[in-house]
Scaffold this motif. Sequence first.
Motif, PDB file in Angstrom:
ATOM      1  N   LEU A   1      17.255 -45.044 -11.914  1.00 13.30           N
ATOM      2  CA  LEU A   1      18.605 -45.627 -11.848  1.00 13.30           C
ATOM      3  C   LEU A   1      19.522 -44.824 -10.940  1.00 13.30           C
ATOM      4  O   LEU A   1      20.446 -45.360 -10.344  1.00 13.30           O
ATOM      5  N   ASP A   2      19.246 -43.528 -10.849  1.00 16.05           N
ATOM      6  CA  ASP A   2      20.127 -42.661 -10.071  1.00 16.05           C
ATOM      7  C   ASP A   2      19.770 -42.733  -8.582  1.00 16.05           C
ATOM      8  O   ASP A   2      20.630 -42.959  -7.739  1.00 16.05           O
ATOM      9  N   ALA A   3      18.471 -42.583  -8.285  1.00 15.39           N
ATOM     10  CA  ALA A   3      18.043 -42.565  -6.875  1.00 15.39           C
ATOM     11  C   ALA A   3      17.793 -43.966  -6.337  1.00 15.39           C
ATOM     12  O   ALA A   3      17.501 -44.138  -5.152  1.00 15.39           O
ATOM     13  N   LYS A   4      17.911 -44.984  -7.220  1.00 13.67           N
ATOM     14  CA  LYS A   4      17.640 -46.380  -6.842  1.00 13.67           C
ATOM     15  C   LYS A   4      16.273 -46.514  -6.169  1.00 13.67           C
ATOM     16  O   LYS A   4      16.144 -47.053  -5.075  1.00 13.67           O
ATOM     17  N   SER A   5      15.264 -45.959  -6.832  1.00 16.55           N
ATOM     18  CA  SER A   5      13.917 -46.088  -6.272  1.00 16.55           C
ATOM     19  C   SER A   5      12.951 -46.522  -7.362  1.00 16.55           C
ATOM     20  O   SER A   5      13.181 -46.278  -8.545  1.00 16.55           O
ATOM     21  N   LEU A   6      11.889 -47.158  -6.917  1.00 18.93           N
ATOM     22  CA  LEU A   6      10.906 -47.708  -7.840  1.00 18.93           C
ATOM     23  C   LEU A   6       9.626 -46.897  -7.731  1.00 18.93           C
ATOM     24  O   LEU A   6       9.166 -46.599  -6.631  1.00 18.93           O
TER      25      LEU A   6
ATOM     26  N   LEU B   1      11.946 -36.286 -13.689  1.00 22.75           N
ATOM     27  CA  LEU B   1      12.527 -35.423 -14.727  1.00 22.75           C
ATOM     28  C   LEU B   1      12.795 -34.030 -14.165  1.00 22.75           C
ATOM     29  O   LEU B   1      13.883 -33.473 -14.330  1.00 22.75           O
ATOM     30  N   LEU B   2      11.827 -33.468 -13.456  1.00 21.05           N
ATOM     31  CA  LEU B   2      11.960 -32.111 -12.922  1.00 21.05           C
ATOM     32  C   LEU B   2      13.072 -32.027 -11.872  1.00 21.05           C
ATOM     33  O   LEU B   2      13.857 -31.078 -11.842  1.00 21.05           O
ATOM     34  N   ASP B   3      13.158 -33.053 -11.011  1.00 22.38           N
ATOM     35  CA  ASP B   3      14.201 -33.073  -9.973  1.00 22.38           C
ATOM     36  C   ASP B   3      15.598 -33.128 -10.586  1.00 22.38           C
ATOM     37  O   ASP B   3      16.526 -32.469 -10.113  1.00 22.38           O
ATOM     38  N   THR B   4      15.752 -33.949 -11.630  1.00 26.58           N
ATOM     39  CA  THR B   4      17.071 -34.033 -12.292  1.00 26.58           C
ATOM     40  C   THR B   4      17.357 -32.739 -13.045  1.00 26.58           C
ATOM     41  O   THR B   4      18.472 -32.225 -13.035  1.00 26.58           O
ATOM     42  N   PHE B   5      16.321 -32.197 -13.678  1.00 27.35           N
ATOM     43  CA  PHE B   5      16.479 -30.969 -14.464  1.00 27.35           C
ATOM     44  C   PHE B   5      17.070 -29.839 -13.627  1.00 27.35           C
ATOM     45  O   PHE B   5      18.029 -29.195 -14.031  1.00 27.35           O
ATOM     46  N   ILE B   6      16.507 -29.605 -12.418  1.00 28.21           N
ATOM     47  CA  ILE B   6      17.020 -28.470 -11.627  1.00 28.21           C
ATOM     48  C   ILE B   6      18.443 -28.717 -11.137  1.00 28.21           C
ATOM     49  O   ILE B   6      19.197 -27.795 -10.863  1.00 28.21           O
TER      50      ILE B   6
ATOM     51  N   PHE C   1       4.271 -29.873 -15.056  1.00 32.24           N
ATOM     52  CA  PHE C   1       5.344 -29.087 -14.429  1.00 32.24           C
ATOM     53  C   PHE C   1       4.734 -27.970 -13.579  1.00 32.24           C
ATOM     54  O   PHE C   1       5.160 -27.715 -12.455  1.00 32.24           O
ATOM     55  N   LEU C   2       3.735 -27.307 -14.151  1.00 29.77           N
ATOM     56  CA  LEU C   2       3.103 -26.193 -13.434  1.00 29.77           C
ATOM     57  C   LEU C   2       2.395 -26.693 -12.176  1.00 29.77           C
ATOM     58  O   LEU C   2       2.369 -26.024 -11.151  1.00 29.77           O
ATOM     59  N   LEU C   3       1.859 -27.891 -12.278  1.00 33.23           N
ATOM     60  CA  LEU C   3       1.178 -28.499 -11.143  1.00 33.23           C
ATOM     61  C   LEU C   3       2.173 -28.722  -9.991  1.00 33.23           C
ATOM     62  O   LEU C   3       1.903 -28.410  -8.840  1.00 33.23           O
ATOM     63  N   PHE C   4       3.362 -29.253 -10.338  1.00 33.96           N
ATOM     64  CA  PHE C   4       4.391 -29.482  -9.313  1.00 33.96           C
ATOM     65  C   PHE C   4       4.881 -28.174  -8.713  1.00 33.96           C
ATOM     66  O   PHE C   4       5.234 -28.111  -7.550  1.00 33.96           O
ATOM     67  N   GLY C   5       4.917 -27.136  -9.560  1.00 30.88           N
ATOM     68  CA  GLY C   5       5.386 -25.839  -9.065  1.00 30.88           C
ATOM     69  C   GLY C   5       4.320 -25.112  -8.267  1.00 30.88           C
ATOM     70  O   GLY C   5       4.539 -23.994  -7.809  1.00 30.88           O
ATOM     71  N   GLY C   6       3.145 -25.728  -8.150  1.00 29.77           N
ATOM     72  CA  GLY C   6       2.067 -25.088  -7.395  1.00 29.77           C
ATOM     73  C   GLY C   6       1.457 -23.919  -8.135  1.00 29.77           C
ATOM     74  O   GLY C   6       0.727 -23.103  -7.576  1.00 29.77           O
ATOM     75  N   ALA C   7       1.779 -23.818  -9.430  1.00 25.96           N
ATOM     76  CA  ALA C   7       1.300 -22.657 -10.189  1.00 25.96           C
ATOM     77  C   ALA C   7      -0.165 -22.807 -10.589  1.00 25.96           C
ATOM     78  O   ALA C   7      -0.871 -21.835 -10.772  1.00 25.96           O
ATOM     79  N   ILE C   8      -0.620 -24.050 -10.766  1.00 25.38           N
ATOM     80  CA  ILE C   8      -2.050 -24.258 -11.053  1.00 25.38           C
ATOM     81  C   ILE C   8      -2.560 -25.387 -10.152  1.00 25.38           C
ATOM     82  O   ILE C   8      -1.784 -26.213  -9.695  1.00 25.38           O
TER      83      ILE C   8
ATOM     84  N   GLU D   1       7.898 -21.396  -9.501  1.00 29.88           N
ATOM     85  CA  GLU D   1       8.978 -21.744  -8.573  1.00 29.88           C
ATOM     86  C   GLU D   1       8.871 -23.217  -8.208  1.00 29.88           C
ATOM     87  O   GLU D   1       7.773 -23.746  -8.064  1.00 29.88           O
ATOM     88  N   TYR D   2      10.024 -23.857  -8.084  1.00 30.42           N
ATOM     89  CA  TYR D   2      10.045 -25.260  -7.659  1.00 30.42           C
ATOM     90  C   TYR D   2      11.298 -25.486  -6.837  1.00 30.42           C
ATOM     91  O   TYR D   2      12.407 -25.236  -7.321  1.00 30.42           O
ATOM     92  N   LYS D   3      11.141 -25.884  -5.600  1.00 28.96           N
ATOM     93  CA  LYS D   3      12.281 -26.157  -4.698  1.00 28.96           C
ATOM     94  C   LYS D   3      13.308 -25.029  -4.704  1.00 28.96           C
ATOM     95  O   LYS D   3      14.500 -25.248  -4.942  1.00 28.96           O
ATOM     96  N   ASP D   4      12.840 -23.810  -4.546  1.00 29.35           N
ATOM     97  CA  ASP D   4      13.719 -22.646  -4.468  1.00 29.35           C
ATOM     98  C   ASP D   4      14.386 -22.271  -5.792  1.00 29.35           C
ATOM     99  O   ASP D   4      15.290 -21.449  -5.843  1.00 29.35           O
ATOM    100  N   PHE D   5      13.974 -22.904  -6.890  1.00 28.07           N
ATOM    101  CA  PHE D   5      14.469 -22.496  -8.210  1.00 28.07           C
ATOM    102  C   PHE D   5      13.356 -21.737  -8.919  1.00 28.07           C
ATOM    103  O   PHE D   5      12.177 -22.056  -8.758  1.00 28.07           O
ATOM    104  N   LEU D   6      13.742 -20.725  -9.698  1.00 27.94           N
ATOM    105  CA  LEU D   6      12.747 -20.002 -10.486  1.00 27.94           C
ATOM    106  C   LEU D   6      12.862 -20.512 -11.925  1.00 27.94           C
ATOM    107  O   LEU D   6      13.907 -20.366 -12.557  1.00 27.94           O
ATOM    108  N   ILE D   7      11.785 -21.124 -12.403  1.00 29.07           N
ATOM    109  CA  ILE D   7      11.860 -21.778 -13.711  1.00 29.07           C
ATOM    110  C   ILE D   7      11.033 -21.006 -14.731  1.00 29.07           C
ATOM    111  O   ILE D   7       9.850 -20.733 -14.511  1.00 29.07           O
ATOM    112  N   ASN D   8      11.678 -20.627 -15.839  1.00 29.69           N
ATOM    113  CA  ASN D   8      10.977 -20.001 -16.959  1.00 29.69           C
ATOM    114  C   ASN D   8      10.787 -21.074 -18.017  1.00 29.69           C
ATOM    115  O   ASN D   8      11.764 -21.571 -18.588  1.00 29.69           O
ATOM    116  N   LEU D   9       9.537 -21.426 -18.268  1.00 33.59           N
ATOM    117  CA  LEU D   9       9.252 -22.529 -19.184  1.00 33.59           C
ATOM    118  C   LEU D   9       8.546 -21.975 -20.419  1.00 33.59           C
ATOM    119  O   LEU D   9       7.583 -21.216 -20.298  1.00 33.59           O
ATOM    120  N   LEU D  10       9.035 -22.337 -21.597  1.00 33.15           N
ATOM    121  CA  LEU D  10       8.398 -21.892 -22.838  1.00 33.15           C
ATOM    122  C   LEU D  10       7.811 -23.104 -23.550  1.00 33.15           C
ATOM    123  O   LEU D  10       8.547 -24.020 -23.929  1.00 33.15           O
TER     124      LEU D  10
END
Length: 530
Positions: free
Chosen positions: A182-187, A265-270, A30-37, A75-84
Amino acid sequence: MSNEKEISRRRTFAIISHPDAGKTTLTEKFLLFGGAIQTAGAVKSNKIKKHATSDFMEIERQRGISVATSVMTFEYKDFLINLLDTPGHKDFAEDTYRTLTAVDSVVLVVDSVNGVEEQTRRLMEVCRMRKTPVIVFINKMDRDGKNRFDLLEEIEKELKIQLHPMTWPINSGKDFKGVYNLDAKSLLLFTANTKATEDDSIVIEDLNDDFLNDKVGNNDANILREDVELIDGVYGKLNTEDYLSGSVAPVFFGSAINNFGVKELLDTFIKVAPEPLDRETSKRIVKVDEPKLSGFIFKIHANLDPRHRDRIAFMRVCSGKFERNKYYHHVRLDKDFRFSNPYSFMARSKDIIEDAYPGDVIGLFDTGNFKIGDTLTEGEDFYFTGIPSFSPEIFKELVNKDPMKTKQLEKGITQLTDEGVAQLFTQFGGNKKIIGCVGELQFEVIQYRLLNEYGAACEFRVLPFYKACWLTSNNQKKLDEFLRFKQQNSAEDKDGNPVYLAQSEWFLNTEITNNPDIVFHFTSEIHKSA
């Protein structure tokens, strides 16, 4: 208006699971996607010299486990995420339970090889009790595990929650070829030992396209078509309301160590996860959009930086806007405090912040003024409710091995028990210090930290107690009499509350029957009667 905007972009959640399911590894991704590390560490790996960012205590690095909840903001896609990231080991469950009071939703990691494990059940009970929305991530799909349908059935039955698949795996183990969204119909195609990237995703509007056969082979393509048809027929589209009420959990499949299925998972989560919510207090419900600040301390950590004897109190902001250098009211002490260095976290590294909004978790420098459950407000007196303190299951007497270091030992044990790692009881009529923990491993951590952080050597002597019960009574005379009569088994906790230490279940039941005027409590909810 800016407050509303800031609140709406915040998401605060905890990652929970049984030990070794891959929770800390998922946190790293998750941190990798957020550019945090820049590079994600692994919890246990001989090849990767970099340890997980969220495992910052020396003992965590030696053991390859998490023993303390760590807080990370990105931060990820303009959302500020606090992860514990919470400890999975059952000996540290209490830290995890309290962390769940500070978040708005949860990601539960299940190991596809082992399925639902004991600790997962206990954590899920707490989530159900609090109606916390849950997303399930089924990890380690690249290992030979259980059949995917059997796994869903097991999770539903064991955790008593309805599931809703959002992605679907193509095979597992060494034949694992990828997941279909299943939602985005992508493989998303899987290649072993390589990290998934944006380019690996292929949009497939129509599963009957021959293109699918070319990618995964005829047999697997046909199985996927049948599976997807079945899932669509049974589950349909995800109802976000059902997820938010805690009755349905979206499910994702993937492999955290290969960075696979994590982005979905992260895209659906936000998109679906709840914004910061209103909170119950001892006097009223505090609305998240109220202008005045309120927040509570759910965790205290001493010596985050061993070079400085610092203590950090972690506060969840519940309403209003927290501002640096402004005075706030500490309800329990009835005093005003100001904080010149409030922090936001990246596990051990800290950044000083100017302000914080509801949903944020911030670190306040503490010189010993805070206890778990304390509330900060702008003048109003109330406490946030629902922060639990559990009855310990193992009791040991603290024995000082070096009388010259008595002062350090006293200070160390007071600070460590303030963190909520263990509970400290003092025997009535004596000064025997009794430490109560949920699991054996905590005693090792306490011994290790006392020696390394405070220079105090100690040992523990096992005591024959079965449970600690907090006592309350409307008849003070009866309570005093009972405590005097049972002096050997009576103690007080850190806050001076009377506690009865029962030797066995039989003794406990006998005392409950013989003393109808006294109520025996197995958990002491902090501030319940405030």
